[in-house]
Design a protein around this motif. Structure first.
Motif, short mmCIF file in Angstrom:
data_model
loop_
_atom_site.label_atom_id
_atom_site.label_comp_id
_atom_site.label_asym_id
_atom_site.label_seq_id
_atom_site.Cartn_x
_atom_site.Cartn_y
_atom_site.Cartn_z
N ASP A 1 -25.51 44.66 -31.40
CA ASP A 1 -25.58 46.08 -31.73
C ASP A 1 -25.50 46.23 -33.25
N LYS A 2 -26.29 47.15 -33.77
CA LYS A 2 -26.27 47.42 -35.20
C LYS A 2 -25.36 48.60 -35.47
N PRO A 3 -24.68 48.64 -36.59
CA PRO A 3 -24.75 47.67 -37.67
C PRO A 3 -23.97 46.40 -37.32
N PRO B 1 -18.93 41.48 -38.85
CA PRO B 1 -18.45 40.10 -38.76
C PRO B 1 -17.49 39.92 -37.59
N TYR B 2 -17.51 38.75 -37.00
CA TYR B 2 -16.64 38.46 -35.87
C TYR B 2 -16.21 36.99 -35.90
N ALA B 3 -15.16 36.70 -35.17
CA ALA B 3 -14.67 35.32 -35.07
C ALA B 3 -15.27 34.65 -33.84
N PRO C 1 -26.63 36.72 -36.53
CA PRO C 1 -27.25 35.51 -35.99
C PRO C 1 -28.76 35.69 -35.90
N PRO C 2 -29.51 34.59 -35.97
CA PRO C 2 -30.98 34.68 -35.91
C PRO C 2 -31.46 34.95 -34.49
N PRO C 3 -32.70 35.44 -34.35
CA PRO C 3 -33.28 35.60 -33.01
C PRO C 3 -33.29 34.25 -32.30
#
Length: 145
Positions: A84-86, A89-91, A77-79
């Motif tokens: 948390d990185k990396p 993908p999530y629902a 998502p954009p700022p």
């Protein structure tokens, strides 16, 4: 993950006042006592065009519901949103809580387990870690697994 993701970090809500995790997790919203329309977040006046009189009272929502629909976030998502990185993908689910509120929230379970109609429960979980702090938000966990 980096050192800031340790379990000893201080938990903070990503947006204070929208939810609590004391006891049973809950969302802080409102309900019109005239037409019974639920709102999250809280509103000052009823927005239901069929309501004859706006009588808004604070209300908490939580517990269980049903996954009405979902989408998969395949890209970060954009700022100003943080994660948390990396990036994984999530629902994002649209949930009809048993209390009558329809609300959008991130799903805890992996994308491959999503199924429209599944029973879910409101939970408060981390969304990102920064400077020794764990920032939390409301999410939904599948119960049918």
């Amino acid at each position: 993950m980096d050192d800031s993701t340790n379990k000893a970090s201080l938990r903070e809500p990503c947006v204070p006042g929208l939810f609590s995790e004391e006891g049973e997790p809950s969302l802080h919203g409102a309900r019109c006592t005239c037409c019974d329309t639920p709102y999250f977040p809280r509103v000052a006046a009823c927005r239901n065009p069929g309501c004859d009189e706006s009588r808004i009272v604070p209300c908490t929502f939580g517990g269980e519901g049903r996954l009405w629909s979902y989408s998969v976030a395949d890209f970060p998502p954009p700022p100003p949103h943080r994660y948390d990185k990396p990036f994984m993908p999530y629902a994002i689910g649209v949930v009809d809580l048993d209390s009558g509120l329809r609300v959008v929230g991130q799903m805890v379970d992996a994308v491959e387990f999503m199924q429209v109609g599944s029973r879910v429960r409101l939970v408060i979980e981390p969304i990102h870690h920064e400077d020794g702090r764990t920032f939390t938000s409301w999410k939904f966990k599948l119960l049918d697994r």
